[in-house]
Design a protein around this motif. Structure first.
Motif, PDB file in Angstrom:
ATOM      1  N   TRP A 233       0.829  -1.212   0.000  1.00 13.64           N
ATOM      2  CA  TRP A 233       0.000   0.000   0.000  1.00 13.64           C
ATOM      3  C   TRP A 233       0.861   1.257   0.000  1.00 13.64           C
ATOM      4  CZ3 TRP A 233      -4.669   0.415  -1.619  1.00 13.64           C
ATOM      5  CH2 TRP A 233      -5.566  -0.643  -1.484  1.00 13.64           C
ATOM      6  N   ILE A 234       1.949   1.232   0.768  1.00 14.97           N
ATOM      7  CA  ILE A 234       2.875   2.380   0.781  1.00 14.97           C
ATOM      8  C   ILE A 234       3.453   2.592  -0.619  1.00 14.97           C
ATOM      9  CG2 ILE A 234       5.116   3.212   1.634  1.00 14.97           C
ATOM     10  CD1 ILE A 234       4.414   1.769   4.320  1.00 14.97           C
ATOM     11  N   SER A 235       3.854   1.485  -1.276  1.00 16.96           N
ATOM     12  CA  SER A 235       4.409   1.566  -2.639  1.00 16.96           C
ATOM     13  C   SER A 235       3.401   2.176  -3.606  1.00 16.96           C
ATOM     14  CB  SER A 235       4.812   0.172  -3.140  1.00 16.96           C
ATOM     15  OG  SER A 235       5.747  -0.416  -2.285  1.00 16.96           O
ATOM     16  N   LEU A 236       2.132   1.787  -3.473  1.00 18.28           N
ATOM     17  CA  LEU A 236       1.088   2.313  -4.361  1.00 18.28           C
ATOM     18  C   LEU A 236       0.929   3.821  -4.195  1.00 18.28           C
ATOM     19  CD1 LEU A 236      -1.721  -0.387  -4.065  1.00 18.28           C
ATOM     20  CD2 LEU A 236       0.050  -0.175  -5.783  1.00 18.28           C
ATOM     21  N   PHE A 237       0.860   4.271  -2.945  1.00 17.37           N
ATOM     22  CA  PHE A 237       0.702   5.706  -2.700  1.00 17.37           C
ATOM     23  C   PHE A 237       1.930   6.486  -3.154  1.00 17.37           C
ATOM     24  CE2 PHE A 237      -2.759   4.430   0.224  1.00 17.37           C
ATOM     25  CZ  PHE A 237      -3.728   5.344  -0.183  1.00 17.37           C
ATOM     26  N   ILE A 238       3.128   5.898  -2.967  1.00 17.07           N
ATOM     27  CA  ILE A 238       4.356   6.560  -3.443  1.00 17.07           C
ATOM     28  C   ILE A 238       4.289   6.740  -4.954  1.00 17.07           C
ATOM     29  CG2 ILE A 238       6.846   6.237  -3.830  1.00 17.07           C
ATOM     30  CD1 ILE A 238       7.018   4.994  -1.060  1.00 17.07           C
ATOM     31  N   ASN A 239       3.929   5.658  -5.674  1.00 19.17           N
ATOM     32  CA  ASN A 239       3.869   5.729  -7.140  1.00 19.17           C
ATOM     33  C   ASN A 239       2.853   6.751  -7.614  1.00 19.17           C
ATOM     34  OD1 ASN A 239       5.615   3.791  -8.762  1.00 19.17           O
ATOM     35  ND2 ASN A 239       4.931   2.479  -7.105  1.00 19.17           N
ATOM     36  N   PHE A 240       1.729   6.861  -6.888  1.00 17.50           N
ATOM     37  CA  PHE A 240       0.700   7.821  -7.286  1.00 17.50           C
ATOM     38  C   PHE A 240       1.111   9.252  -6.938  1.00 17.50           C
ATOM     39  CE2 PHE A 240      -3.213  10.237  -6.398  1.00 17.50           C
ATOM     40  CZ  PHE A 240      -3.794  10.163  -7.656  1.00 17.50           C
ATOM     41  N   LEU A 241       1.473   9.496  -5.668  1.00 18.63           N
ATOM     42  CA  LEU A 241       1.773  10.860  -5.223  1.00 18.63           C
ATOM     43  C   LEU A 241       3.073  11.396  -5.801  1.00 18.63           C
ATOM     44  CD1 LEU A 241       0.603  10.505  -1.516  1.00 18.63           C
ATOM     45  CD2 LEU A 241      -0.493  11.890  -3.285  1.00 18.63           C
ATOM     46  N   PHE A 242       4.001  10.495  -6.154  1.00 15.24           N
ATOM     47  CA  PHE A 242       5.247  10.962  -6.762  1.00 15.24           C
ATOM     48  C   PHE A 242       5.062  11.361  -8.222  1.00 15.24           C
ATOM     49  CE2 PHE A 242       7.870  10.093  -3.140  1.00 15.24           C
ATOM     50  CZ  PHE A 242       8.930  10.973  -3.334  1.00 15.24           C
ATOM     51  N   ARG A 297      11.467   6.287   7.610  1.00 12.10           N
ATOM     52  CA  ARG A 297      12.200   7.559   7.754  1.00 12.10           C
ATOM     53  C   ARG A 297      12.678   8.066   6.394  1.00 12.10           C
ATOM     54  NH1 ARG A 297      15.694   5.429  12.967  1.00 12.10           N
ATOM     55  NH2 ARG A 297      14.046   5.707  14.547  1.00 12.10           N
ATOM     56  N   GLY A 298      13.101   7.119   5.536  1.00 14.51           N
ATOM     57  CA  GLY A 298      13.582   7.488   4.199  1.00 14.51           C
ATOM     58  C   GLY A 298      12.487   8.111   3.346  1.00 14.51           C
ATOM     59  N   ILE A 299      11.272   7.540   3.416  1.00 17.65           N
ATOM     60  CA  ILE A 299      10.151   8.075   2.621  1.00 17.65           C
ATOM     61  C   ILE A 299       9.776   9.474   3.108  1.00 17.65           C
ATOM     62  CG2 ILE A 299       7.713   7.748   1.984  1.00 17.65           C
ATOM     63  CD1 ILE A 299       8.323   4.664   2.245  1.00 17.65           C
ATOM     64  N   ILE A 300       9.835   9.697   4.423  1.00 18.33           N
ATOM     65  CA  ILE A 300       9.588  11.053   4.955  1.00 18.33           C
ATOM     66  C   ILE A 300      10.649  12.014   4.404  1.00 18.33           C
ATOM     67  CG2 ILE A 300       9.602  12.457   7.068  1.00 18.33           C
ATOM     68  CD1 ILE A 300       8.343   9.973   8.492  1.00 18.33           C
ATOM     69  N   GLY A 301      11.913  11.537   4.348  1.00 17.59           N
ATOM     70  CA  GLY A 301      12.999  12.348   3.769  1.00 17.59           C
ATOM     71  C   GLY A 301      12.745  12.658   2.294  1.00 17.59           C
ATOM     72  N   ILE A 336      18.633   8.488  -0.945  1.00 23.28           N
ATOM     73  CA  ILE A 336      17.539   8.032  -0.080  1.00 23.28           C
ATOM     74  C   ILE A 336      16.684   6.977  -0.775  1.00 23.28           C
ATOM     75  CG2 ILE A 336      15.468   8.761   1.187  1.00 23.28           C
ATOM     76  CD1 ILE A 336      16.803  11.467   1.639  1.00 23.28           C
ATOM     77  N   GLN A 337      16.489   7.099  -2.089  1.00 23.92           N
ATOM     78  CA  GLN A 337      15.676   6.116  -2.804  1.00 23.92           C
ATOM     79  C   GLN A 337      16.243   4.710  -2.649  1.00 23.92           C
ATOM     80  OE1 GLN A 337      13.825   7.127  -6.571  1.00 23.92           O
ATOM     81  NE2 GLN A 337      14.583   5.241  -7.460  1.00 23.92           N
ATOM     82  N   ILE A 338      17.577   4.591  -2.717  1.00 27.73           N
ATOM     83  CA  ILE A 338      18.215   3.275  -2.553  1.00 27.73           C
ATOM     84  C   ILE A 338      18.123   2.810  -1.099  1.00 27.73           C
ATOM     85  CG2 ILE A 338      20.387   1.982  -2.768  1.00 27.73           C
ATOM     86  CD1 ILE A 338      19.077   2.697  -5.437  1.00 27.73           C
ATOM     87  N   VAL A 403       2.415   7.547   5.107  1.00 24.99           N
ATOM     88  CA  VAL A 403       3.482   6.701   5.677  1.00 24.99           C
ATOM     89  C   VAL A 403       3.346   6.591   7.188  1.00 24.99           C
ATOM     90  CG1 VAL A 403       5.975   6.541   6.050  1.00 24.99           C
ATOM     91  CG2 VAL A 403       5.104   7.105   3.795  1.00 24.99           C
ATOM     92  N   LEU A 404       3.012   7.700   7.849  1.00 30.34           N
ATOM     93  CA  LEU A 404       2.840   7.671   9.307  1.00 30.34           C
ATOM     94  C   LEU A 404       1.676   6.772   9.719  1.00 30.34           C
ATOM     95  CD1 LEU A 404       3.462  11.427  10.259  1.00 30.34           C
ATOM     96  CD2 LEU A 404       5.013   9.490  10.611  1.00 30.34           C
ATOM     97  N   VAL A 405       0.639   6.703   8.865  1.00 32.77           N
ATOM     98  CA  VAL A 405      -0.514   5.844   9.171  1.00 32.77           C
ATOM     99  C   VAL A 405      -0.215   4.382   8.824  1.00 32.77           C
ATOM    100  CG1 VAL A 405      -2.904   5.307   8.523  1.00 32.77           C
ATOM    101  CG2 VAL A 405      -2.227   7.670   8.923  1.00 32.77           C
TER     102      VAL A 405
END
Length: 433
Positions: A233-242, A297-301, A336-338, A403-405
């Motif tokens: 789910w985190i990956s999905l939101f990253i792909n969408f919001l990015f 922490r990396g995704i927040i960064g 950070i991506q790596i 990410v926090l949720v």
């Protein structure tokens, strides 16, 4: 086979896998560069260029679920080699057409679609095979070397493609790509995909699952893996919001900031260098202890970096300072991506059963690929009607919230129960002092 021999064989796999991926990544990126230039020179049409992109994205989205089923059901070595041979034949077909009657757009679109299908089967199967090719202690090294090969290709392929495109004809280009693909086939044929595999043996006479039943079983398995589900789910939101980053970065630097092409290329190169350096570091250091916590922490960064792209839109900067600022931002983003991707992929490799890896990774790829174009279309529209800085800031805040949720402390503790023990130990040490 003795344990020493297996470890030696795993070392061979590490380097064979890396070289094979490097050749494949270089070939694919050089081909994409050449074909993009060729289409734009031939037609001058953005629509023709976009059609080629759709021929790359759409087939991947459609066939990924089938690729997962096939990877879990059949010999992974056979799938990888067959996919690579099919890629070689597709390039050979385009070469034959170009020699016989000249390259047409239809021939390019068909070849791009075939290469998208074969790379999906190869990619999903290779991702499912890592734990069969190398020992558990070196999974992070294998994933890091894979990222290194992609980073090398990202840095070197545009320069090599640019030089070649100006000096050789398209048929020569295709012959070189075809030769590289054949070398990859030879390398992959020497690998033992069952060296450390823990897949269940198929029992004679046992009823076979249909494709639909197999996919349902994969989804049922996922429901029993809350940590893996949270990561997906985190990956999905990253792909969408990015999509805000992917569309906005070029739009802001080229349209708003009027950055010169060579300076824009310099900032993008900084991203690839950041990825490469962090991949090298992770390939030689010990395995990351708490990957989900590090990833959180990396995704927040990454979210903060995404909002940082808007900073020069709010506060004016001199041109040289702006170039350095964006290059630093992109270099940090690559690092950070790596840090996020590699440890999380290592954790998933260890958590997911061998018999379900193909289906889980294909579900991840399907959903990510499906949301990526949607995000890019939506943000393309938003950038035309709203101020760019607010799109980036709001998207980054949404991503931090997601990410926090989804990676809340209870989920992190579920993934890493030893965190509680570490806290108890630290509390005892403080009390004793």
């Amino acid at each position: 086979m003795s344990e020493t021999m297996k470890l030696k064989r795993a070392t061979y796999h590490l380097w064979t896998f890396t070289i094979s991926k490097l050749i494949a990544s270089f070939g694919a990126q050089v081909y994409a560069f050449a074909v993009s230039f060729y289409i734009l020179q031939l037609t001058g049409s953005a629509t023709s260029f976009a059609t080629n992109l759709i021929c790359s994205i759409l087939p991947r989205t459609l066939v990924a679920p089938f690729a997962g089923y096939v990877a879990d059901r059949y010999s992974r070595k056979t799938i990888v080699i067959t996919a690579q041979i099919a890629s070689t034949l597709a390039i050979g077909g385009l070469l034959a057409v170009s020699v016989a009657s000249g390259i047409s757009l239809v021939a390019i679109y068909i070849t791009t679609a075939i290469l998208a299908v074969t790379s999906t089967f190869s990619g999903v199967t290779f991702s499912s095979s890592i734990t069969g090719l190398v020992d558990e202690a070196r999974i992070q090294k294998a994933m890091s070397l894979n990222q290194m090969s992609i980073s090398f290709a990202a840095i070197g392929s545009p320069a090599i493609a640019g030089v070649l495109y100006g000096t050789v004809t398209m048929p020569v280009f295709l012959m070189m790509y075809m030769s590289a693909s054949m070398i990859a086939v030879l390398l992959e044929s020497t690998m033992n995909f069952k060296l450390f595999a823990r897949r269940k043996e198929v029992v004679e006479g046992e009823p076979k699952e249909s494709m639909l039943q197999s996919m349902k079983a994969g989804l049922s398995y996922l429901r029993l893996q809350p940590v893996v589900m949270a990561i997906i789910w985190i990956s999905l939101f990253i792909n969408f919001l990015f999509g805000a980053f992917m569309v906005g970065y070029s739009f802001i630097l080229i349209e708003k900031m009027k950055m010169a092409p060579e300076h824009f290329g310099f900032t993008e190169g900084a991203f690839a260098v950041g990825m490469l350096l962090m991949s090298i570091y992770l390939s030689i250091r010990k395995e990351v202890k708490f990957p989900l916590l590090v990833g959180k922490r990396g995704i927040i960064g990454m979210s903060l970096i995404m909002s940082g792209i808007a900073f020069p839109l709010i506060i004016a900067m001199p041109y040289p300072g702006m170039v350095v600022y964006y290059a630093t931002l992109m270099f940090s983003f690559g690092l950070i991506q790596i840090i996020v991707n590699t440890p999380m992929m290592v954790m998933m490799q260890k958590m997911i059963d061998d018999d379900y890896k193909g289906r889980v990774f294909s579900i991840l790829e399907t959903m990510a690929m499906a949301l990526m174009p949607l995000g890019m279309v939506l943000y393309g529209f938003l950038y035309d009607v709203l101020p760019a800085q607010w799109i980036l800031i709001v998207s980054s805040l949404l991503l931090i919230g997601v990410v926090l949720v989804l990676a809340r402390p209870s989920v992190v503790r579920m993934a890493h129960p030893e965190l509680d023990k570490t806290k108890i130990l630290k509390t005892k040490m403080v009390q004793e002092q």
